[in-house]
Write a protein that holds these residues in place. Structure first.
Motif, PDB file in Angstrom:
ATOM      1  N   UNK A 221      -3.603 -20.573  13.281  1.00  0.00           N
ATOM      2  CA  UNK A 221      -3.996 -19.672  12.673  1.00  0.00           C
ATOM      3  C   UNK A 221      -3.861 -19.417  11.161  1.00  0.00           C
ATOM      4  N   UNK A 222      -2.430 -19.144  11.039  1.00  0.00           N
ATOM      5  CA  UNK A 222      -2.151 -18.723   9.827  1.00  0.00           C
ATOM      6  C   UNK A 222      -2.512 -20.040   8.746  1.00  0.00           C
ATOM      7  N   UNK A 223      -2.310 -21.289   9.348  1.00  0.00           N
ATOM      8  CA  UNK A 223      -1.925 -22.198   8.268  1.00  0.00           C
ATOM      9  C   UNK A 223      -3.283 -22.712   7.998  1.00  0.00           C
ATOM     10  N   UNK A 224      -4.076 -22.426   8.942  1.00  0.00           N
ATOM     11  CA  UNK A 224      -6.053 -22.647   8.555  1.00  0.00           C
ATOM     12  C   UNK A 224      -6.594 -21.547   7.675  1.00  0.00           C
ATOM     13  N   UNK A 225      -5.890 -20.381   7.665  1.00  0.00           N
ATOM     14  CA  UNK A 225      -6.688 -19.497   7.049  1.00  0.00           C
ATOM     15  C   UNK A 225      -5.913 -19.180   5.531  1.00  0.00           C
ATOM     16  N   UNK A 226      -4.572 -20.000   4.915  1.00  0.00           N
ATOM     17  CA  UNK A 226      -3.880 -19.732   4.094  1.00  0.00           C
ATOM     18  C   UNK A 226      -4.447 -19.138   2.857  1.00  0.00           C
ATOM     19  N   UNK A 227      -5.056 -20.677   2.331  1.00  0.00           N
ATOM     20  CA  UNK A 227      -6.132 -20.803   1.340  1.00  0.00           C
ATOM     21  C   UNK A 227      -7.198 -19.334   1.184  1.00  0.00           C
ATOM     22  N   UNK A 228      -7.666 -19.511   2.171  1.00  0.00           N
ATOM     23  CA  UNK A 228      -8.535 -18.413   1.806  1.00  0.00           C
ATOM     24  C   UNK A 228      -7.434 -16.767   2.366  1.00  0.00           C
ATOM     25  N   UNK A 229      -6.969 -16.876   2.583  1.00  0.00           N
ATOM     26  CA  UNK A 229      -5.975 -15.277   2.707  1.00  0.00           C
ATOM     27  C   UNK A 229      -5.247 -15.299   1.387  1.00  0.00           C
ATOM     28  N   UNK A 230      -4.778 -16.231   0.559  1.00  0.00           N
ATOM     29  CA  UNK A 230      -4.037 -15.518  -0.708  1.00  0.00           C
ATOM     30  C   UNK A 230      -5.272 -15.543  -1.368  1.00  0.00           C
ATOM     31  N   UNK A 231      -6.732 -16.310  -1.653  1.00  0.00           N
ATOM     32  CA  UNK A 231      -7.413 -16.100  -2.256  1.00  0.00           C
ATOM     33  C   UNK A 231      -7.877 -14.611  -2.364  1.00  0.00           C
ATOM     34  N   UNK A 232      -8.036 -14.096  -1.149  1.00  0.00           N
ATOM     35  CA  UNK A 232      -8.034 -13.118  -0.119  1.00  0.00           C
ATOM     36  C   UNK A 232      -7.550 -11.558  -1.330  1.00  0.00           C
ATOM     37  N   UNK A 233      -6.326 -11.843  -1.047  1.00  0.00           N
ATOM     38  CA  UNK A 233      -5.154 -11.006  -1.814  1.00  0.00           C
ATOM     39  C   UNK A 233      -5.449 -11.361  -3.016  1.00  0.00           C
ATOM     40  N   UNK A 234      -5.875 -11.992  -3.934  1.00  0.00           N
ATOM     41  CA  UNK A 234      -6.048 -12.487  -5.031  1.00  0.00           C
ATOM     42  C   UNK A 234      -7.139 -11.375  -6.009  1.00  0.00           C
ATOM     43  N   UNK A 235      -8.932 -11.307  -5.050  1.00  0.00           N
ATOM     44  CA  UNK A 235      -9.353 -10.443  -5.023  1.00  0.00           C
ATOM     45  C   UNK A 235      -9.371  -9.261  -4.484  1.00  0.00           C
ATOM     46  N   UNK A 236      -8.342  -8.655  -3.460  1.00  0.00           N
ATOM     47  CA  UNK A 236      -7.474  -7.276  -3.039  1.00  0.00           C
ATOM     48  C   UNK A 236      -6.878  -6.961  -4.068  1.00  0.00           C
ATOM     49  N   UNK A 237      -6.300  -7.852  -5.160  1.00  0.00           N
ATOM     50  CA  UNK A 237      -5.291  -7.363  -6.240  1.00  0.00           C
ATOM     51  C   UNK A 237      -5.969  -6.466  -7.683  1.00  0.00           C
ATOM     52  N   UNK A 238      -6.641  -7.924  -7.609  1.00  0.00           N
ATOM     53  CA  UNK A 238      -7.488  -7.603  -9.087  1.00  0.00           C
ATOM     54  C   UNK A 238      -7.972  -6.078  -9.121  1.00  0.00           C
ATOM     55  N   UNK A 239      -8.850  -6.091  -8.879  1.00  0.00           N
ATOM     56  CA  UNK A 239      -9.000  -4.766  -9.476  1.00  0.00           C
ATOM     57  C   UNK A 239      -8.025  -2.912  -9.486  1.00  0.00           C
ATOM     58  N   UNK A 240      -6.981  -2.936  -8.570  1.00  0.00           N
ATOM     59  CA  UNK A 240      -6.235  -2.619  -8.475  1.00  0.00           C
ATOM     60  C   UNK A 240      -4.484  -2.420  -9.507  1.00  0.00           C
ATOM     61  N   UNK A 241      -5.294  -4.091 -10.031  1.00  0.00           N
ATOM     62  CA  UNK A 241      -3.838  -4.113 -10.405  1.00  0.00           C
ATOM     63  C   UNK A 241      -4.791  -3.360 -12.347  1.00  0.00           C
ATOM     64  N   UNK A 242      -6.068  -3.716 -13.079  1.00  0.00           N
ATOM     65  CA  UNK A 242      -6.617  -3.600 -13.964  1.00  0.00           C
ATOM     66  C   UNK A 242      -6.442  -1.890 -13.768  1.00  0.00           C
ATOM     67  N   UNK A 243      -7.427  -1.212 -12.558  1.00  0.00           N
ATOM     68  CA  UNK A 243      -6.527   0.057 -12.722  1.00  0.00           C
ATOM     69  C   UNK A 243      -5.590   1.019 -12.872  1.00  0.00           C
ATOM     70  N   UNK A 244      -4.465   0.053 -12.511  1.00  0.00           N
ATOM     71  CA  UNK A 244      -2.780   1.117 -12.964  1.00  0.00           C
ATOM     72  C   UNK A 244      -2.872   0.616 -14.166  1.00  0.00           C
ATOM     73  N   UNK A 245      -3.114  -0.644 -14.284  1.00  0.00           N
ATOM     74  CA  UNK A 245      -2.577  -1.409 -16.278  1.00  0.00           C
ATOM     75  C   UNK A 245      -3.554  -0.113 -16.984  1.00  0.00           C
ATOM     76  N   UNK A 246      -4.620   0.694 -16.685  1.00  0.00           N
ATOM     77  CA  UNK A 246      -5.483   1.472 -17.990  1.00  0.00           C
ATOM     78  C   UNK A 246      -5.247   2.652 -17.322  1.00  0.00           C
ATOM     79  N   UNK A 247      -3.794   3.216 -16.359  1.00  0.00           N
ATOM     80  CA  UNK A 247      -3.270   4.312 -16.312  1.00  0.00           C
ATOM     81  C   UNK A 247      -2.081   4.455 -17.037  1.00  0.00           C
ATOM     82  N   UNK A 248      -1.746   3.409 -17.673  1.00  0.00           N
ATOM     83  CA  UNK A 248      -0.118   3.371 -18.267  1.00  0.00           C
ATOM     84  C   UNK A 248       1.041   3.117 -17.161  1.00  0.00           C
ATOM     85  N   UNK A 249       0.335   3.443 -15.888  1.00  0.00           N
ATOM     86  CA  UNK A 249       1.740   2.397 -14.979  1.00  0.00           C
ATOM     87  C   UNK A 249       2.792   1.615 -15.247  1.00  0.00           C
TER      88      UNK A 249
END
Length: 742
Positions: A221-249
């Motif tokens: 199951x993990x192998x089947x979903x690895x690519x999709x999971x990695x892509x999901x993590x990138x999509x999830x993190x992107x807006x958080x990264x931008x907001x944290x960077x804008x806050x000066x942290x």
């Protein structure tokens, strides 16, 4: 060493290639740490062992040379390219099989290699006691026996290599046993030492061998979903990264998928399938900031994440405001990300992350591995050295003290069961640890095949067989031998019980002798005689008679002399013949100088209130001398007292209360009435309003509209009890109130 592959009958074809590769790699990794001649010496010793049949395959077909080379290479890769650890790993089996003497190891490779070799041999011998390996104390015994932490590290790494090797081994029971042992013994040890990657792999492989179906399902199951999971993590993190960077942290974000074993444990705990797991993977936000700004900036990051994604309040955990007792600090939140999937986010500072991962063994405590005193900080030091990974710092490991359990000893039974006892424990302590009956009849033991006395002090690793004799009984001097509280308490109990039996036998003897001599035995006069003869208790007096230290005829004579003096000294003593004696009726009120007075100021008298009738101030009472010399106070109407007096009338002592005793007595009251929800609160309210009365316990039952309750109250006197019962009976719905004995 490569010439070893020329031993055609010793290596399989695939092993020849493997050995050549491992030897070349190992020599390259050790490089300058090797001394001149090390390679040739090791090669010659192993070859000699092979030719002498001292290095043959084990019962499961595993080649020890291949196994030890694999372990040595794993040590060099995962721990450090340490010369002593590698050489000891390759040679200790040959030393154990007497293919080479320890003195030769010292001469060729030095004392440090010999020290690790001795430790490996000692701990390997423990496995002869297979029954003990599952014992929770076995891990402690390993640490005690090892002498050097590098021995434990080699054992863990060796187990990792063995687990990798047995993946397709035909003996399923062997694979199952190795996997189970890896899970309950080696994985926790690896965790404690900070060898997290090894620990995780051991747990995953254990699951694979013990439950291959579950492991395969999760892995697929993990192998089947690895690519999709990695892509999901990138999509999830992107807006958080931008907001944290804008806050000066100043921050970094890590994403990780949990191990297969961890996922399986979560699935079982939460009773969900893989799709239903909240935290199949976790996002960690690590903020680099000054100490005084930590909380503020963590909460800023928290606010940013929860502004972007909806949080699940039930999954919020704040260990920053109130850190865990082990020092762990972090904010944990679970938020609903894209596609309505739940994601766990951990927010902490760089300092908090270091404490969680390395400091004070906090991480392995956080995961639920139990600590044992000073083991915490000691293990943490080892982990810091290992994580540094430099050869120079491995020198620190060599000098680490392994006396972690210097206040305890670990001892085996002949069947392999393992017992933990305090340092200084004797064979006698061990006998009582096994069973009280074994301890009471212990006459000594056989330690590693040699006869020893009961006072022999045990050492860790001893195998002890207790010898017993049915006629043996505990003696007072055993208290000078036993050190454990269990043994000492059981010895005291057995000695006291034996003394009581001796006293009863002597008392019966005295009664028969007095009857033969037509002497009326009065317990009060006998008590005066024992005190006059210098005995502190009546039990000591009778024990001396039973043991022959005091002659019963002498006692009778002294008793008669004392009775004569008491009679002569009493001018009111009656005179005349025996025929003139008239038995006077017993009055309810007995003169105070003829009775035992019970109260606060009574000293020197050992009395107890009997549990069978629970007398309280105001009850008519009487005392009865028990077999241990103590006086039991009963209610005069007590059925047990009447039964005892019928058999032993001479033990009865008239008793009365001294007045206000100044204490509370436990009394049980039975209340019967109409079943109503308010009846209990009304009864308890009445009790609570009585200043001198306390409700200690209440049990209630109701059936077919009838309420029945038993109340245990603390009350100062019989009068107070009567008054309380009247008040309860006056309550609406109460039909009957009585005092009962329970």
């Amino acid at each position: 060493m490569e010439t070893l592959i020329m031993e055609q009958s010793y290596f399989y074809d695939d092993e020849k290639v493997l050995v050549r590769t491992m030897v070349k790699s190992l020599i390259g990794k050790l490089n300058e740490s090797l001394n001149n001649g090390d390679v040739n010496h090791v090669h010659a010793i192993i070859k000699q062992g092979i030719l002498a049949n001292h290095y043959s395959r084990d019962q499961y077909g595993i080649n020890p040379t291949v196994r030890n080379l694999r372990t040595a290479l794993l040590v060099a890769d995962n721990i450090a390219p340490d010369r002593s650890m590698v050489i000891a790993t390759l040679l200790y089996n040959l030393v154990r099989n007497n293919s080479i003497k320890e003195e030769e190891v010292v001469a060729k490779f030095g004392e440090d290699v010999a020290k690790i070799t001795r430790g490996l041999i000692k701990v390997s011998q423990l496995y002869q006691r297979q029954a003990a390996v599952r014992n929770e104390n076995f891990q402690k015994l390993l640490l005690t026996f090892a002498d050097d932490i590098r021995v434990i590290i080699i054992m863990i790494v060796d187990r990792l290599g063995l687990m990798r090797e047995i993946n397709h081994h035909p003996n399923e029971q062997f694979v199952h046993d190795i996997a189970a042992e890896s899970r309950y013994l080696y994985a926790p040890l690896a965790h404690r030492l900070g060898l997290y990657q090894i620990k995780s792999e051991l747990e995953d492989m254990s699951l694979k061998y013990l439950n291959r179906k579950v492991y395969s399902q999760i892995a697929e199951k993990l192998s089947e979903t690895k690519a999709r999971r990695d892509a999901y993590v990138v999509d999830f993190i992107d807006p958080i990264k931008k907001a944290l960077a804008e806050s000066g942290l100043n921050f970094e974000i890590k994403g990780r998928t949990k191990s297969i074993n961890s996922i399986w444990n979560k699935m079982k705990k939460k009773d969900v399938d893989l799709n239903g797991m909240y935290d199949l993977f976790a996002i960690r936000i690590i903020i680099d900031t000054e100490r005084e700004k930590e909380k503020k900036e963590c909460w800023i990051a928290y606010s940013i994440v929860t502004d972007i994604y909806t949080a699940n309040p039930s999954r919020h955990k704040d260990w920053i405001t109130i850190p865990k007792s082990n020092g762990y600090e972090s904010l944990h939140i679970t938020v609903k990300g894209p596609e309505d999937k739940w994601v766990e986010v951990q927010i902490r500072t760089k300092r908090m992350d270091e404490i969680a991962e390395r400091g004070l063994a906090a991480h392995w405590k956080y995961k639920g591995i139990k600590s044992e005193g000073d083991l915490d900080s000691w293990m943490n030091n080892v982990r810091e050295v290992l994580e540094a990974g430099s050869i120079g710092q491995m020198e620190l490991v060599r000098g680490m003290n392994m006396n972690l359990y210097e206040k305890e000893v670990f001892v085996f039974t002949p069947k392999g069961d393992l017992f933990q006892l305090p340092m200084g424990s004797t064979i006698l302590d061990f006998a009582f640890a096994i069973h009280t009956r074994v301890g009471c009849t212990c006459t000594g033991g056989r330690v590693d095949g040699k006869n020893q006395k009961i006072n022999y002090k045990l050492k860790s690793g001893d195998t002890v067989e207790i010898t017993t004799m049915s006629t043996q009984t505990p003696r007072q001097d055993w208290l000078n031998i036993a050190v454990t509280s269990k043994a000492r308490n059981k010895i005291r109990q057995a000695v006291n019980e034996a003394r009581v039996r001796q006293a009863d036998m002597a008392r019966e003897l005295v009664q028969r002798r007095f009857k033969n001599r037509k002497i009326d035995l009065d317990e009060g006069t006998m008590a005066k005689l024992t005190k006059k003869l210098g005995y502190k208790t009546i039990t000591d007096f009778y024990v001396d008679i039973n043991e022959g230290h005091l002659d019963v005829n002498t006692v009778a004579e002294k008793y008669e002399q004392l009775v004569g003096r008491l009679t002569e000294g009493n001018p009111n003593a009656p005179h005349g013949t025996a025929e003139g004696f008239v038995l006077q009726p017993v009055k309810d009120e007995v003169p105070s100088d003829d009775i035992l007075v019970i109260g606060n100021n009574v000293k020197g008298i050992n009395y107890k209130l009997s549990k069978c009738c629970n007398p309280i101030l105001g009850d008519k009472i009487a005392g009865f001398i028990a077999s241990d010399g103590a006086i039991k106070i009963h209610k005069l109407e007590c059925g047990n007292l009447k039964h005892l007096v019928a058999k032993y009338p001479y033990r009865l002592i008239k008793s009365a209360w001294s007045g206000k005793v100044g204490t509370q007595f436990a009394v049980t009251i039975k209340v019967v009435g109409k079943d109503d929800i308010g009846i209990v609160s009304n009864i308890t309210s009445v009790i609570n309003k009585n200043a001198d009365t306390v409700l200690r316990n209440i049990s209630i039952s109701s059936q077919q509209g009838t309420f029945e309750g038993f109340l245990v109250v603390g009350i100062p006197s019989n009068d107070a009890l009567d008054e309380l019962m009247k008040k309860i009976l006056a309550l609406k719905g109460v039909k009957h109130v009585e005092r009962v004995n329970r």
